[in-house]
Motif scaffolding. Structure first.
Motif, PDB file in Angstrom:
ATOM      1  N   HIS A 155       0.810  -1.222   0.000  1.00 57.33           N
ATOM      2  CA  HIS A 155       0.000   0.000   0.000  1.00 57.33           C
ATOM      3  C   HIS A 155       0.842   1.270   0.000  1.00 57.33           C
ATOM      4  O   HIS A 155       0.475   2.267  -0.625  1.00 57.33           O
ATOM      5  CB  HIS A 155      -0.934  -0.014   1.208  1.00 57.33           C
ATOM      6  CG  HIS A 155      -1.845   1.159   1.284  1.00 57.33           C
ATOM      7  ND1 HIS A 155      -1.470   2.363   1.850  1.00 57.33           N
ATOM      8  CD2 HIS A 155      -3.123   1.330   0.858  1.00 57.33           C
ATOM      9  CE1 HIS A 155      -2.476   3.222   1.778  1.00 57.33           C
ATOM     10  NE2 HIS A 155      -3.489   2.624   1.184  1.00 57.33           N
ATOM     11  N   SER A 156       1.966   1.233   0.670  1.00 56.22           N
ATOM     12  CA  SER A 156       2.798   2.440   0.799  1.00 56.22           C
ATOM     13  C   SER A 156       3.248   2.976  -0.560  1.00 56.22           C
ATOM     14  O   SER A 156       3.460   4.181  -0.718  1.00 56.22           O
ATOM     15  CB  SER A 156       4.022   2.148   1.669  1.00 56.22           C
ATOM     16  OG  SER A 156       4.821   1.125   1.083  1.00 56.22           O
ATOM     17  N   ALA A 157       3.362   2.093  -1.551  1.00 54.26           N
ATOM     18  CA  ALA A 157       3.843   2.514  -2.873  1.00 54.26           C
ATOM     19  C   ALA A 157       2.809   3.340  -3.624  1.00 54.26           C
ATOM     20  O   ALA A 157       3.161   4.078  -4.547  1.00 54.26           O
ATOM     21  CB  ALA A 157       4.226   1.295  -3.704  1.00 54.26           C
ATOM     22  N   VAL A 158       1.549   3.208  -3.234  1.00 57.45           N
ATOM     23  CA  VAL A 158       0.482   3.909  -3.958  1.00 57.45           C
ATOM     24  C   VAL A 158      -0.397   4.733  -3.010  1.00 57.45           C
ATOM     25  O   VAL A 158      -1.486   5.177  -3.386  1.00 57.45           O
ATOM     26  CB  VAL A 158      -0.406   2.897  -4.731  1.00 57.45           C
ATOM     27  CG1 VAL A 158       0.393   2.225  -5.832  1.00 57.45           C
ATOM     28  CG2 VAL A 158      -0.999   1.864  -3.787  1.00 57.45           C
ATOM     29  N   LYS A 159       0.098   4.977  -1.831  1.00 59.34           N
ATOM     30  CA  LYS A 159      -0.692   5.681  -0.818  1.00 59.34           C
ATOM     31  C   LYS A 159      -1.212   7.024  -1.320  1.00 59.34           C
ATOM     32  O   LYS A 159      -2.358   7.403  -1.073  1.00 59.34           O
ATOM     33  CB  LYS A 159       0.140   5.866   0.445  1.00 59.34           C
ATOM     34  CG  LYS A 159      -0.572   6.610   1.570  1.00 59.34           C
ATOM     35  CD  LYS A 159       0.315   6.718   2.795  1.00 59.34           C
ATOM     36  CE  LYS A 159      -0.391   7.467   3.909  1.00 59.34           C
ATOM     37  NZ  LYS A 159       0.463   7.560   5.134  1.00 59.34           N
ATOM     38  N   VAL A 221      -8.698   1.964   6.582  1.00 61.20           N
ATOM     39  CA  VAL A 221      -8.258   2.641   7.797  1.00 61.20           C
ATOM     40  C   VAL A 221      -7.803   4.060   7.488  1.00 61.20           C
ATOM     41  O   VAL A 221      -8.102   5.006   8.223  1.00 61.20           O
ATOM     42  CB  VAL A 221      -7.121   1.849   8.481  1.00 61.20           C
ATOM     43  CG1 VAL A 221      -6.555   2.629   9.665  1.00 61.20           C
ATOM     44  CG2 VAL A 221      -7.623   0.480   8.941  1.00 61.20           C
ATOM     45  N   GLU A 222      -7.085   4.211   6.370  1.00 59.30           N
ATOM     46  CA  GLU A 222      -6.582   5.529   5.976  1.00 59.30           C
ATOM     47  C   GLU A 222      -7.714   6.504   5.666  1.00 59.30           C
ATOM     48  O   GLU A 222      -7.666   7.673   6.047  1.00 59.30           O
ATOM     49  CB  GLU A 222      -5.678   5.396   4.746  1.00 59.30           C
ATOM     50  CG  GLU A 222      -4.377   4.666   4.986  1.00 59.30           C
ATOM     51  CD  GLU A 222      -3.310   5.557   5.602  1.00 59.30           C
ATOM     52  OE1 GLU A 222      -3.440   6.793   5.503  1.00 59.30           O
ATOM     53  OE2 GLU A 222      -2.360   5.014   6.178  1.00 59.30           O
ATOM     54  N   LYS A 223      -8.746   6.019   4.961  1.00 60.33           N
ATOM     55  CA  LYS A 223      -9.799   6.913   4.467  1.00 60.33           C
ATOM     56  C   LYS A 223     -11.017   7.013   5.373  1.00 60.33           C
ATOM     57  O   LYS A 223     -11.638   8.078   5.454  1.00 60.33           O
ATOM     58  CB  LYS A 223     -10.256   6.444   3.074  1.00 60.33           C
ATOM     59  CG  LYS A 223      -9.200   6.578   2.003  1.00 60.33           C
ATOM     60  CD  LYS A 223      -8.804   8.039   1.790  1.00 60.33           C
ATOM     61  CE  LYS A 223      -7.772   8.152   0.682  1.00 60.33           C
ATOM     62  NZ  LYS A 223      -7.356   9.573   0.470  1.00 60.33           N
ATOM     63  N   THR A 224     -11.374   5.924   6.008  1.00 55.26           N
ATOM     64  CA  THR A 224     -12.606   5.932   6.818  1.00 55.26           C
ATOM     65  C   THR A 224     -12.336   5.858   8.309  1.00 55.26           C
ATOM     66  O   THR A 224     -13.270   5.963   9.104  1.00 55.26           O
ATOM     67  CB  THR A 224     -13.519   4.751   6.422  1.00 55.26           C
ATOM     68  OG1 THR A 224     -12.921   3.521   6.848  1.00 55.26           O
ATOM     69  CG2 THR A 224     -13.745   4.715   4.918  1.00 55.26           C
ATOM     70  N   LYS A 225     -11.055   5.647   8.669  1.00 57.39           N
ATOM     71  CA  LYS A 225     -10.670   5.494  10.072  1.00 57.39           C
ATOM     72  C   LYS A 225     -11.304   4.261  10.714  1.00 57.39           C
ATOM     73  O   LYS A 225     -11.399   4.151  11.931  1.00 57.39           O
ATOM     74  CB  LYS A 225     -11.046   6.750  10.898  1.00 57.39           C
ATOM     75  CG  LYS A 225     -10.576   8.066  10.286  1.00 57.39           C
ATOM     76  CD  LYS A 225      -9.082   8.067  10.047  1.00 57.39           C
ATOM     77  CE  LYS A 225      -8.631   9.375   9.411  1.00 57.39           C
ATOM     78  NZ  LYS A 225      -7.184   9.360   9.053  1.00 57.39           N
ATOM     79  N   ARG A 226     -11.723   3.334   9.859  1.00 55.88           N
ATOM     80  CA  ARG A 226     -12.324   2.090  10.355  1.00 55.88           C
ATOM     81  C   ARG A 226     -11.742   0.913   9.572  1.00 55.88           C
ATOM     82  O   ARG A 226     -11.426   1.035   8.388  1.00 55.88           O
ATOM     83  CB  ARG A 226     -13.849   2.091  10.160  1.00 55.88           C
ATOM     84  CG  ARG A 226     -14.574   3.181  10.925  1.00 55.88           C
ATOM     85  CD  ARG A 226     -16.087   2.965  10.863  1.00 55.88           C
ATOM     86  NE  ARG A 226     -16.563   2.859   9.497  1.00 55.88           N
ATOM     87  CZ  ARG A 226     -16.940   3.905   8.766  1.00 55.88           C
ATOM     88  NH1 ARG A 226     -16.874   5.121   9.267  1.00 55.88           N
ATOM     89  NH2 ARG A 226     -17.380   3.726   7.530  1.00 55.88           N
ATOM     90  N   ALA A 227     -11.651  -0.220  10.247  1.00 53.79           N
ATOM     91  CA  ALA A 227     -11.213  -1.433   9.572  1.00 53.79           C
ATOM     92  C   ALA A 227     -12.344  -1.957   8.691  1.00 53.79           C
ATOM     93  O   ALA A 227     -13.521  -1.651   8.923  1.00 53.79           O
ATOM     94  CB  ALA A 227     -10.823  -2.493  10.604  1.00 53.79           C
ATOM     95  N   LEU A 228     -11.987  -2.724   7.688  1.00 48.17           N
ATOM     96  CA  LEU A 228     -13.021  -3.361   6.870  1.00 48.17           C
ATOM     97  C   LEU A 228     -13.884  -4.266   7.741  1.00 48.17           C
ATOM     98  O   LEU A 228     -13.374  -4.931   8.648  1.00 48.17           O
ATOM     99  CB  LEU A 228     -12.392  -4.208   5.755  1.00 48.17           C
ATOM    100  CG  LEU A 228     -11.862  -3.500   4.513  1.00 48.17           C
ATOM    101  CD1 LEU A 228     -11.348  -4.539   3.525  1.00 48.17           C
ATOM    102  CD2 LEU A 228     -12.902  -2.624   3.851  1.00 48.17           C
ATOM    103  N   CYS A 229     -15.165  -4.291   7.459  1.00 46.10           N
ATOM    104  CA  CYS A 229     -16.066  -5.155   8.228  1.00 46.10           C
ATOM    105  C   CYS A 229     -15.666  -6.617   8.053  1.00 46.10           C
ATOM    106  O   CYS A 229     -15.128  -7.016   7.019  1.00 46.10           O
ATOM    107  CB  CYS A 229     -17.505  -4.965   7.755  1.00 46.10           C
ATOM    108  SG  CYS A 229     -18.140  -3.294   7.967  1.00 46.10           S
TER     109      CYS A 229
END
Length: 293
Positions: A155-159, A221-229
């Motif tokens: 993910h860090s490569a396309v953050k 987590v980055e965009k919604t501040k929540r983990a995937l359900c």
């Protein structure tokens, strides 16, 4: 016959009649219960069959299942006029952040292996159609470079690629996949919390699904501040979709998969349609508009 004897005889007849009615009522109730059971079974069977038939009828009646348009003389003439006199390196179509040259479009001819820029630009055309529509699912399309970086680095490569967009605000998110010598497609259906993989040669590619699922988890987590359900799932649907019968048309299949999926449309094409679909993709790119808007 005395009054008492007469009364006793009437009482016996009355009780006999009551017993007869009681047996009749019991038989009627038993019959009704049996009918109810049979009707319930028939009703459940009816509901099941009706549900399946409804899906089949919807498939055939849905706009997506109309015959695929034929690449006609008028379309051919339009393409010829647009490309005539253009140099191979000249940009002939620009959609969103992607563009194709005349040389790129030549990969849609015959049995040539599709150029990545054709796929990127076609997906941008799909995304633009979605943006301009009030009825189609909202679609966001990544380019062919995202998976390469996600699979190798993470993910860090396309953050920063989504710094101005939240992909979870969309209904569908498309990931074109380049496997070196093969094109496939993955997409996240945000509505159904499902990440799916589509391969016109039947591949399941759990490695790809795992890499993209990890990307989605971090992005959430980055965009919604929540983990995937927890009810999110991944699946390959490669065994349930049209399959290519050669080694050349994987890119075209991937483009057409994206088109149909972005319309929630049932697949109604096959390998036999590829020559026509190649020409239609070229026409749509040069026209800057999808045939099914």
């Amino acid at each position: 016959m005395t009054v008492m004897e007469s009364y006793e005889q009437e009482r016996i007849e009355y009780l006999r009649t009551l017993r007869a009615w009681d047996e009749t009522v019991k038989e009627v109730l038993f019959f009704l219960r049996e009918i109810q059971k049979k009707n319930l079974a028939l009703l459940l069977f009816y509901i099941k069959v009706k549900s399946r038939l409804t899906r089949i009828v919807k498939c055939f009646n849905d706009d997506s299942s109309e015959p695929i348009p034929n690449y006609d003389r008028e379309m051919e003439e339009f393409v010829r006029e647009v490309l005539e006199g253009r140099k191979d390196e000249e940009i002939v179509a620009e959609i969103g952040v992607s563009f194709v040259s005349k040389q790129n479009l030549k990969t849609l001819e015959g049995l040539k292996w599709l150029d990545g820029e054709v796929i990127n630009t076609y997906l941008q055309l799909i995304q633009r159609r979605s943006t301009n529509s009030s009825t189609l699912p909202r679609s966001y399309c990544f380019n062919t470079f995202l998976y390469d970086k996600v699979s190798k680095i993470g993910h860090s490569a396309v953050k920063r690629w989504t710094r101005k967009v939240n992909i979870f605000d969309y209904d569908l998110v498309f990931f074109p996949i380049h496997l070196g010598n093969h094109w496939t497609l993955a997409y996240a259906d945000i509505r159904k919390k499902t990440l799916r993989y589509c391969d016109s040669m039947g591949g399941k590619n759990p490695k790809c699904l795992a890499a993209l699922f990890d990307y989605l988890k971090i992005e959430s987590v980055e965009k919604t501040k929540r983990a995937l359900c927890d009810d999110w799932k991944t699946e390959s649907i490669s065994g349930k979709i049209p399959q290519q019968q050669n080694t050349n048309d994987c890119g075209v299949f991937s483009c057409v998969f994206a088109d149909y999926i972005s319309r929630d449309a049932a697949f109604n094409f096959s390998q036999a349609d590829m020559p026509n679909l190649r020409n239609l993709v070229k026409y749509e790119l040069l026209k800057g508009k999808m045939l099914k808007e």
